[in-house]
Design a protein around this motif. Sequence first.
Motif, PDB file in Angstrom:
ATOM      1  N   PRO A  94     -17.096  -1.685   9.434  1.00 36.19           N
ATOM      2  CA  PRO A  94     -17.081  -1.481  10.889  1.00 36.19           C
ATOM      3  C   PRO A  94     -16.130  -2.410  11.639  1.00 36.19           C
ATOM      4  O   PRO A  94     -16.497  -2.969  12.674  1.00 36.19           O
ATOM      5  CB  PRO A  94     -18.535  -1.771  11.284  1.00 36.19           C
ATOM      6  N   SER A  95     -14.922  -2.612  11.145  1.00 39.69           N
ATOM      7  CA  SER A  95     -13.984  -3.450  11.881  1.00 39.69           C
ATOM      8  C   SER A  95     -12.867  -2.557  12.419  1.00 39.69           C
ATOM      9  O   SER A  95     -12.509  -1.553  11.779  1.00 39.69           O
ATOM     10  CB  SER A  95     -13.407  -4.537  10.969  1.00 39.69           C
ATOM     11  N   VAL A  96     -12.308  -2.917  13.575  1.00 40.40           N
ATOM     12  CA  VAL A  96     -11.319  -2.026  14.199  1.00 40.40           C
ATOM     13  C   VAL A  96     -10.110  -1.782  13.297  1.00 40.40           C
ATOM     14  O   VAL A  96      -9.489  -0.726  13.351  1.00 40.40           O
ATOM     15  CB  VAL A  96     -10.848  -2.560  15.577  1.00 40.40           C
ATOM     16  N   THR A  97      -9.792  -2.748  12.460  1.00 38.59           N
ATOM     17  CA  THR A  97      -8.609  -2.585  11.609  1.00 38.59           C
ATOM     18  C   THR A  97      -8.903  -1.720  10.377  1.00 38.59           C
ATOM     19  O   THR A  97      -8.013  -1.037   9.862  1.00 38.59           O
ATOM     20  CB  THR A  97      -8.088  -3.959  11.136  1.00 38.59           C
ATOM     21  N   ASN A  98     -10.160  -1.763   9.880  1.00 43.08           N
ATOM     22  CA  ASN A  98     -10.455  -1.087   8.605  1.00 43.08           C
ATOM     23  C   ASN A  98     -11.336   0.148   8.712  1.00 43.08           C
ATOM     24  O   ASN A  98     -11.494   0.862   7.728  1.00 43.08           O
ATOM     25  CB  ASN A  98     -11.153  -2.063   7.647  1.00 43.08           C
ATOM     26  N   ALA A  99     -11.963   0.387   9.880  1.00 42.48           N
ATOM     27  CA  ALA A  99     -12.951   1.468   9.995  1.00 42.48           C
ATOM     28  C   ALA A  99     -12.339   2.825   9.607  1.00 42.48           C
ATOM     29  O   ALA A  99     -12.880   3.529   8.740  1.00 42.48           O
ATOM     30  CB  ALA A  99     -13.507   1.523  11.409  1.00 42.48           C
ATOM     31  N   TYR A 100     -11.189   3.159  10.211  1.00 39.44           N
ATOM     32  CA  TYR A 100     -10.573   4.461   9.954  1.00 39.44           C
ATOM     33  C   TYR A 100     -10.203   4.589   8.478  1.00 39.44           C
ATOM     34  O   TYR A 100     -10.491   5.609   7.834  1.00 39.44           O
ATOM     35  CB  TYR A 100      -9.326   4.632  10.833  1.00 39.44           C
ATOM     36  N   LEU A 171     -18.452   7.426  17.206  1.00 37.20           N
ATOM     37  CA  LEU A 171     -17.333   6.472  17.294  1.00 37.20           C
ATOM     38  C   LEU A 171     -16.903   5.964  15.912  1.00 37.20           C
ATOM     39  O   LEU A 171     -15.748   5.575  15.708  1.00 37.20           O
ATOM     40  CB  LEU A 171     -17.755   5.268  18.167  1.00 37.20           C
ATOM     41  N   LEU A 172     -17.855   5.971  14.962  1.00 40.39           N
ATOM     42  CA  LEU A 172     -17.631   5.232  13.713  1.00 40.39           C
ATOM     43  C   LEU A 172     -16.393   5.636  12.900  1.00 40.39           C
ATOM     44  O   LEU A 172     -15.743   4.747  12.330  1.00 40.39           O
ATOM     45  CB  LEU A 172     -18.900   5.261  12.848  1.00 40.39           C
ATOM     46  N   PRO A 173     -16.002   6.923  12.809  1.00 43.17           N
ATOM     47  CA  PRO A 173     -14.774   7.238  12.038  1.00 43.17           C
ATOM     48  C   PRO A 173     -13.541   6.575  12.649  1.00 43.17           C
ATOM     49  O   PRO A 173     -12.531   6.385  11.983  1.00 43.17           O
ATOM     50  CB  PRO A 173     -14.657   8.762  12.130  1.00 43.17           C
ATOM     51  N   PHE A 174     -13.623   6.238  13.932  1.00 38.37           N
ATOM     52  CA  PHE A 174     -12.585   5.494  14.650  1.00 38.37           C
ATOM     53  C   PHE A 174     -11.226   6.168  14.579  1.00 38.37           C
ATOM     54  O   PHE A 174     -10.191   5.513  14.419  1.00 38.37           O
ATOM     55  CB  PHE A 174     -12.511   4.050  14.117  1.00 38.37           C
ATOM     56  N   ASP A 175     -11.237   7.497  14.721  1.00 41.82           N
ATOM     57  CA  ASP A 175      -9.956   8.204  14.851  1.00 41.82           C
ATOM     58  C   ASP A 175      -9.717   8.456  16.342  1.00 41.82           C
ATOM     59  O   ASP A 175     -10.534   8.080  17.187  1.00 41.82           O
ATOM     60  CB  ASP A 175      -9.957   9.508  14.030  1.00 41.82           C
ATOM     61  N   GLN A 176      -8.599   9.085  16.655  1.00 48.80           N
ATOM     62  CA  GLN A 176      -8.232   9.289  18.066  1.00 48.80           C
ATOM     63  C   GLN A 176      -9.340  10.028  18.825  1.00 48.80           C
ATOM     64  O   GLN A 176      -9.708   9.634  19.924  1.00 48.80           O
ATOM     65  CB  GLN A 176      -6.933  10.109  18.145  1.00 48.80           C
ATOM     66  N   ARG A 177      -9.853  11.082  18.181  1.00 46.38           N
ATOM     67  CA  ARG A 177     -10.842  11.893  18.889  1.00 46.38           C
ATOM     68  C   ARG A 177     -12.106  11.083  19.182  1.00 46.38           C
ATOM     69  O   ARG A 177     -12.622  11.085  20.292  1.00 46.38           O
ATOM     70  CB  ARG A 177     -11.192  13.137  18.066  1.00 46.38           C
ATOM     71  N   SER A 178     -12.621  10.384  18.137  1.00 46.84           N
ATOM     72  CA  SER A 178     -13.882   9.671  18.329  1.00 46.84           C
ATOM     73  C   SER A 178     -13.695   8.528  19.332  1.00 46.84           C
ATOM     74  O   SER A 178     -14.558   8.247  20.149  1.00 46.84           O
ATOM     75  CB  SER A 178     -14.435   9.181  16.994  1.00 46.84           C
ATOM     76  N   TYR A 179     -12.530   7.888  19.303  1.00 41.00           N
ATOM     77  CA  TYR A 179     -12.265   6.765  20.213  1.00 41.00           C
ATOM     78  C   TYR A 179     -12.276   7.234  21.669  1.00 41.00           C
ATOM     79  O   TYR A 179     -13.020   6.713  22.507  1.00 41.00           O
ATOM     80  CB  TYR A 179     -10.915   6.136  19.855  1.00 41.00           C
ATOM     81  N   SER A 211     -13.309  -4.890  19.532  1.00 40.00           N
ATOM     82  CA  SER A 211     -13.962  -4.940  18.215  1.00 40.00           C
ATOM     83  C   SER A 211     -15.484  -5.066  18.362  1.00 40.00           C
ATOM     84  O   SER A 211     -16.231  -4.561  17.521  1.00 40.00           O
ATOM     85  CB  SER A 211     -13.408  -6.101  17.400  1.00 40.00           C
ATOM     86  N   THR A 212     -15.945  -5.721  19.461  1.00 37.88           N
ATOM     87  CA  THR A 212     -17.404  -5.854  19.659  1.00 37.88           C
ATOM     88  C   THR A 212     -18.030  -4.477  19.870  1.00 37.88           C
ATOM     89  O   THR A 212     -19.160  -4.242  19.432  1.00 37.88           O
ATOM     90  CB  THR A 212     -17.702  -6.705  20.915  1.00 37.88           C
ATOM     91  N   THR A 213     -17.274  -3.583  20.538  1.00 35.84           N
ATOM     92  CA  THR A 213     -17.827  -2.250  20.813  1.00 35.84           C
ATOM     93  C   THR A 213     -18.179  -1.553  19.495  1.00 35.84           C
ATOM     94  O   THR A 213     -19.273  -1.024  19.333  1.00 35.84           O
ATOM     95  CB  THR A 213     -16.804  -1.379  21.581  1.00 35.84           C
ATOM     96  N   LEU A 214     -17.224  -1.609  18.550  1.00 31.52           N
ATOM     97  CA  LEU A 214     -17.440  -0.898  17.289  1.00 31.52           C
ATOM     98  C   LEU A 214     -18.610  -1.505  16.505  1.00 31.52           C
ATOM     99  O   LEU A 214     -19.492  -0.781  16.030  1.00 31.52           O
ATOM    100  CB  LEU A 214     -16.159  -0.909  16.448  1.00 31.52           C
ATOM    101  N   SER A 215     -18.635  -2.845  16.389  1.00 29.50           N
ATOM    102  CA  SER A 215     -19.729  -3.441  15.606  1.00 29.50           C
ATOM    103  C   SER A 215     -21.066  -3.232  16.308  1.00 29.50           C
ATOM    104  O   SER A 215     -22.098  -3.075  15.661  1.00 29.50           O
ATOM    105  CB  SER A 215     -19.475  -4.921  15.313  1.00 29.50           C
ATOM    106  N   ARG A 216     -21.033  -3.206  17.657  1.00 22.86           N
ATOM    107  CA  ARG A 216     -22.273  -2.958  18.394  1.00 22.86           C
ATOM    108  C   ARG A 216     -22.767  -1.531  18.155  1.00 22.86           C
ATOM    109  O   ARG A 216     -23.946  -1.309  17.887  1.00 22.86           O
ATOM    110  CB  ARG A 216     -22.001  -3.162  19.888  1.00 22.86           C
ATOM    111  N   PHE A 217     -21.863  -0.570  18.221  1.00 22.70           N
ATOM    112  CA  PHE A 217     -22.247   0.826  17.966  1.00 22.70           C
ATOM    113  C   PHE A 217     -22.800   0.959  16.544  1.00 22.70           C
ATOM    114  O   PHE A 217     -23.770   1.672  16.307  1.00 22.70           O
ATOM    115  CB  PHE A 217     -21.038   1.758  18.145  1.00 22.70           C
ATOM    116  N   TYR A 218     -22.163   0.266  15.603  1.00 22.78           N
ATOM    117  CA  TYR A 218     -22.596   0.361  14.199  1.00 22.78           C
ATOM    118  C   TYR A 218     -24.004  -0.218  14.029  1.00 22.78           C
ATOM    119  O   TYR A 218     -24.862   0.400  13.395  1.00 22.78           O
ATOM    120  CB  TYR A 218     -21.603  -0.393  13.322  1.00 22.78           C
TER     121      TYR A 218
END
Length: 264
Positions: A94-100, A171-179, A211-218
Amino acid sequence: MKLPLPPLPTALKPKPKRPGEAERVKPLDQAKEAGIATADWVDERTSLSGVARWTMFRKVPKGTNWFYTLGSATLFAFLSQAVTGVFLAMYYDPSVTNAYESARHITNDVFLGEFVRGMHKWGSTVMVILVCLHMARTFFFGAYKYPRELNWVVGVVLLILTFVMAFTGYLLPFDQRSYWATIVGVNINGTGPLVGPFLSDFLRGGAEFGSTTLSRFYAIHMLLLPGAIIALIGVHLYLVTRLGTTAPPWLRVESGDGIREENV
Ligand code: HEM
């Protein structure tokens, strides 16, 4: 033409029973006995069979039909999400650099990864549809009325949690659409009266997406919500067992004092 079978060697021939010899026990019977003895051992110390009887051998009202299976179907959809989610969590980062990249890795490289991810993705839609159908069933059958109001309220919380589960998972797949879809969703939350701005700040984990948003959602998606949903399903099913299910409205009888009774 059927040829006769060759004779059995003496060692393999079943030995005739000697007088006074007990009936020979077959391995299958032995296995059954072992199972029963184990269950008895546990039951003697826990009395769990009473709970099992209470939950599983209940009387159901006359006229119970296929629409009554929608609650259990929702439960199975949730269980399937839980199981597939555990496997996805083994590979997801669940990190912004590695999620996708980790989501792509699950789909393209991991054994059965695409299947499990597909199950989880489509399962979420199925669960949302089922929970809505189940709610519609309980509403149209009048199951929200006395004495089941509390179970209806628990159900409403379960409905909201199911929606939040779908929203946070998106949000988790972190692609353009989910973002971008999540930005729209969080902004819509922000327009709510009074709590709106606090809610969107809480979801973002600050004023900006990061990055907090993604880890929080996760964390919300895979720890907070499943825990809350499991606890509430427990309460929900306890109340269903305690109160029984509602008879279909067309089979309920009106007693002399105007109180509706259920035709069990
Ligand atoms: C995760 C979501 C849910 C699960 C797993 C679940 C599960 C169940 C199950 C297994 C039953 C018994 C069988 C049946 O009547 O279908 C039931 C009954 C019931 N549920 Fe749910 N449910 C959920 C959500 C909801 C929602 C969103 C509502 C309404 C807002 C709701 C309200 C009720 C009521 C009032 C009953 C009693 C039905 C009756 O007396 O006939 N449930 N639920």
